[in-house]
Design an enzyme around this catalytic site. Structure first.
Site, PDB file in Angstrom:
ATOM      1  N   ASN A 199       6.640 -16.615  36.514  1.00  0.00           N
ATOM      2  CA  ASN A 199       5.674 -15.515  36.536  1.00  0.00           C
ATOM      3  C   ASN A 199       5.244 -15.148  37.961  1.00  0.00           C
ATOM      4  O   ASN A 199       4.747 -14.040  38.174  1.00  0.00           O
ATOM      5  CB  ASN A 199       4.468 -15.939  35.679  1.00  0.00           C
ATOM      6  CG  ASN A 199       3.225 -15.141  35.972  1.00  0.00           C
ATOM      7  OD1 ASN A 199       3.051 -14.041  35.461  1.00  0.00           O
ATOM      8  ND2 ASN A 199       2.348 -15.675  36.823  1.00  0.00           N
ATOM      9  N   SER A 206       9.364  -6.371  34.807  1.00  0.00           N
ATOM     10  CA  SER A 206       8.395  -5.271  34.882  1.00  0.00           C
ATOM     11  C   SER A 206       9.065  -3.995  34.403  1.00  0.00           C
ATOM     12  O   SER A 206      10.286  -3.836  34.559  1.00  0.00           O
ATOM     13  CB  SER A 206       7.933  -5.081  36.328  1.00  0.00           C
ATOM     14  OG  SER A 206       7.285  -3.836  36.490  1.00  0.00           O
ATOM     15  N   TYR A 243      10.381  -4.038  44.831  1.00  0.00           N
ATOM     16  CA  TYR A 243       9.836  -4.650  43.613  1.00  0.00           C
ATOM     17  C   TYR A 243      10.721  -4.342  42.407  1.00  0.00           C
ATOM     18  O   TYR A 243      11.066  -5.246  41.636  1.00  0.00           O
ATOM     19  CB  TYR A 243       8.418  -4.117  43.395  1.00  0.00           C
ATOM     20  CG  TYR A 243       7.667  -4.749  42.245  1.00  0.00           C
ATOM     21  CD1 TYR A 243       7.125  -6.023  42.348  1.00  0.00           C
ATOM     22  CD2 TYR A 243       7.481  -4.047  41.051  1.00  0.00           C
ATOM     23  CE1 TYR A 243       6.422  -6.584  41.294  1.00  0.00           C
ATOM     24  CE2 TYR A 243       6.776  -4.606  40.001  1.00  0.00           C
ATOM     25  CZ  TYR A 243       6.247  -5.866  40.123  1.00  0.00           C
ATOM     26  OH  TYR A 243       5.551  -6.428  39.075  1.00  0.00           O
ATOM     27  N   ALA A 245      13.854  -3.487  42.337  1.00  0.00           N
ATOM     28  CA  ALA A 245      15.151  -4.185  42.471  1.00  0.00           C
ATOM     29  C   ALA A 245      14.999  -5.654  42.073  1.00  0.00           C
ATOM     30  O   ALA A 245      15.854  -6.209  41.365  1.00  0.00           O
ATOM     31  CB  ALA A 245      15.671  -4.063  43.900  1.00  0.00           C
ATOM     32  N   ILE A 282      -0.931  -3.824  33.883  1.00  0.00           N
ATOM     33  CA  ILE A 282      -1.810  -4.851  33.313  1.00  0.00           C
ATOM     34  C   ILE A 282      -2.983  -5.051  34.257  1.00  0.00           C
ATOM     35  O   ILE A 282      -2.793  -5.125  35.490  1.00  0.00           O
ATOM     36  CB  ILE A 282      -1.044  -6.186  33.125  1.00  0.00           C
ATOM     37  CG1 ILE A 282       0.281  -5.969  32.363  1.00  0.00           C
ATOM     38  CG2 ILE A 282      -1.929  -7.217  32.434  1.00  0.00           C
ATOM     39  CD1 ILE A 282       0.171  -5.367  30.984  1.00  0.00           C
TER      40      ILE A 282
HETATM   41  P1  NAI Z   1      -1.467 -11.928  40.543  1.00  0.00           P
HETATM   42  O1  NAI Z   1      -1.322 -11.376  41.917  1.00  0.00           O
HETATM   43  O2  NAI Z   1      -2.791 -11.871  39.875  1.00  0.00           O
HETATM   44  O3  NAI Z   1      -0.973 -13.450  40.524  1.00  0.00           O
HETATM   45  C1  NAI Z   1       0.209 -13.817  41.146  1.00  0.00           C
HETATM   46  C2  NAI Z   1       0.431 -15.288  41.021  1.00  0.00           C
HETATM   47  O4  NAI Z   1       1.684 -15.586  41.666  1.00  0.00           O
HETATM   48  C3  NAI Z   1      -0.631 -16.124  41.721  1.00  0.00           C
HETATM   49  O5  NAI Z   1      -0.899 -17.267  40.942  1.00  0.00           O
HETATM   50  C4  NAI Z   1       0.036 -16.562  43.023  1.00  0.00           C
HETATM   51  O6  NAI Z   1      -0.385 -17.835  43.456  1.00  0.00           O
HETATM   52  C5  NAI Z   1       1.492 -16.628  42.589  1.00  0.00           C
HETATM   53  N1  NAI Z   1       2.408 -16.465  43.713  1.00  0.00           N
HETATM   54  C6  NAI Z   1       2.543 -15.381  44.523  1.00  0.00           C
HETATM   55  N2  NAI Z   1       3.474 -15.626  45.467  1.00  0.00           N
HETATM   56  C7  NAI Z   1       3.929 -16.889  45.240  1.00  0.00           C
HETATM   57  C8  NAI Z   1       4.884 -17.716  45.875  1.00  0.00           C
HETATM   58  N3  NAI Z   1       5.582 -17.302  46.947  1.00  0.00           N
HETATM   59  N4  NAI Z   1       5.095 -18.968  45.380  1.00  0.00           N
HETATM   60  C9  NAI Z   1       4.400 -19.409  44.310  1.00  0.00           C
HETATM   61  N5  NAI Z   1       3.480 -18.671  43.660  1.00  0.00           N
HETATM   62  C10 NAI Z   1       3.253 -17.425  44.131  1.00  0.00           C
HETATM   63  O7  NAI Z   1      -0.321 -11.213  39.666  1.00  0.00           O
HETATM   64  P2  NAI Z   1      -0.262 -10.788  38.129  1.00  0.00           P
HETATM   65  O8  NAI Z   1      -0.717  -9.386  38.015  1.00  0.00           O
HETATM   66  O9  NAI Z   1      -0.867 -11.832  37.273  1.00  0.00           O
HETATM   67  O10 NAI Z   1       1.328 -10.763  37.924  1.00  0.00           O
HETATM   68  C11 NAI Z   1       2.059 -11.854  37.426  1.00  0.00           C
HETATM   69  C12 NAI Z   1       3.505 -11.425  37.244  1.00  0.00           C
HETATM   70  O11 NAI Z   1       3.570 -10.302  36.386  1.00  0.00           O
HETATM   71  C13 NAI Z   1       4.188 -11.008  38.548  1.00  0.00           C
HETATM   72  O12 NAI Z   1       5.521 -11.447  38.530  1.00  0.00           O
HETATM   73  C14 NAI Z   1       4.128  -9.501  38.491  1.00  0.00           C
HETATM   74  O13 NAI Z   1       5.166  -8.912  39.247  1.00  0.00           O
HETATM   75  C15 NAI Z   1       4.314  -9.266  37.009  1.00  0.00           C
HETATM   76  N6  NAI Z   1       3.834  -7.974  36.559  1.00  0.00           N
HETATM   77  C16 NAI Z   1       2.509  -7.625  36.691  1.00  0.00           C
HETATM   78  C17 NAI Z   1       2.085  -6.394  36.265  1.00  0.00           C
HETATM   79  C18 NAI Z   1       0.662  -5.958  36.393  1.00  0.00           C
HETATM   80  O14 NAI Z   1       0.389  -4.782  36.080  1.00  0.00           O
HETATM   81  N7  NAI Z   1      -0.264  -6.810  36.791  1.00  0.00           N
HETATM   82  C19 NAI Z   1       3.026  -5.419  35.685  1.00  0.00           C
HETATM   83  C20 NAI Z   1       4.385  -5.889  35.588  1.00  0.00           C
HETATM   84  C21 NAI Z   1       4.752  -7.128  36.003  1.00  0.00           C
END
Ligand code: NAI
Length: 246
Positions: A92, A144, A157, A159, A190
């Site tokens: 995730n 996504s 993103y 890609a 989200i």
């Molecule tokens: P967020 O920014 O709230 O949380 C991201 C999490 O990823 C955090 O726990 C952070 O510690 C961790 N993280 C970031 N870079 C890291 C790294 N290099 N190594 C280890 N951990 C790392 O993000 P959110 O919104 O909860 O998104 C979670 C997933 O869902 C992501 O993959 C995002 O691309 C995907 N997503 C989110 C959407 C949204 O609208 N929020 C829509 C579509 C996909």
């Protein structure tokens, strides 16, 4: 000390969607290993909320983009929880570094591909032998709608998230005979820290969502848990987007 519970590894489990997934899996009696970077207080809160549900939970600081760090972290999780117990991996962790293609820096391209796509590869690479040995594994990768439809200003993103779809399907085909399933969830907009600049007042955005609202972390976590508990589904990409990409 290992116990009889199964273990779920959730990358990016310190907050947002990953935290909600971790909490739901804790409610299903999984021990939880969170892999994250960033604010240790957020990770400590997830760990505390999981342990309140009566399971073990440990947070590991690890950059998923690093082959070596992920290898060491999977080894540490194996030592802490027992290799036999590891059943679930949720990839995730993700970042955005948006920009128009004509202006995007090499660094912003590389960092998003490294965290979002290579990060999932690294974690599957280091856990797959455990899953094969255990003759059971459940992997869900977070893609996504940007990876399914494309999105102007997000070439790096989208890609990376389209890459997740290919990674998911190839992993599903390769590991199916070993009792391992691999699926993806493709969320739309989200409400999390990642999207804090998008508000419901932005009616242009809302118009693109047939269900007329942004999604909640609970909407995504429910789909992740559904796939993790569906042994006859593999190689699927499940949209959780209010209908955006239909
Ligand atoms: P967020 O920014 O709230 O949380 C991201 C999490 O990823 C955090 O726990 C952070 O510690 C961790 N993280 C970031 N870079 C890291 C790294 N290099 N190594 C280890 N951990 C790392 O993000 P959110 O919104 O909860 O998104 C979670 C997933 O869902 C992501 O993959 C995002 O691309 C995907 N997503 C989110 C959407 C949204 O609208 N929020 C829509 C579509 C996909």
């Amino acid at each position: 000390m290992a116990d009889s519970r199964k273990t779920a590894i959730v990358t990016g489990g310190s907050r947002g969607i990953g935290r909600e997934v971790a909490l739901r899996l804790a409610s299903l009696d999984y021990d939880i290993a969170i892999v994250y970077v960033g604010d240790p207080n957020e990770a400590a809160e997830t760990v505390s909320e999981c342990t309140k549900k009566g399971v073990r939970a440990i947070a590991y600081v690890c950059n998923v983009a690093s082959f070596e760090e992920t290898k060491e972290t999977v080894n540490a999780i194996t030592k802490d929880f027992g290799g036999d117990s590891i059943e679930v991996l949720v990839n995730n962790a993700g970042i955005t570094r948006d920009g128009l293609i004509a202006m995007m820096s090499e660094e912003n391209w590389d960092s998003v591909i490294s965290v979002n796509l290579k990060g999932a590869f690294n974690m599957i690479r280091h856990t797959s032998r455990l899953f094969i040995r255990n003759k059971c594994g459940r992997i869900v990768n977070i893609s996504s709608v940007s990876g399914l439809m494309g999105n102007a200003g997000q070439i790096n993103y989208s890609a990376s998230k389209a890459g997740i779809v290919g990674l998911t399907k190839s992993t599903a085909r390769e590991l199916a005979s070993k009792g391992v399933t691999c699926n993806a969830v493709a969320p739309g907009f989200i409400r999390t820290d990642m999207t804090k600049n998008i508000t419901e007042e932005n009616s242009e955005l809302l118009k693109t969502i047939p269900l007329g609202r942004m999604g909640e972390v609970s909407d995504v976590a429910a789909a992740v848990v559904f796939l993790l508990t569906s042994p006859y589904i593999t190689g699927e990409v499940l949209r959780v987007d209010g209908g955006i990409a239909m």
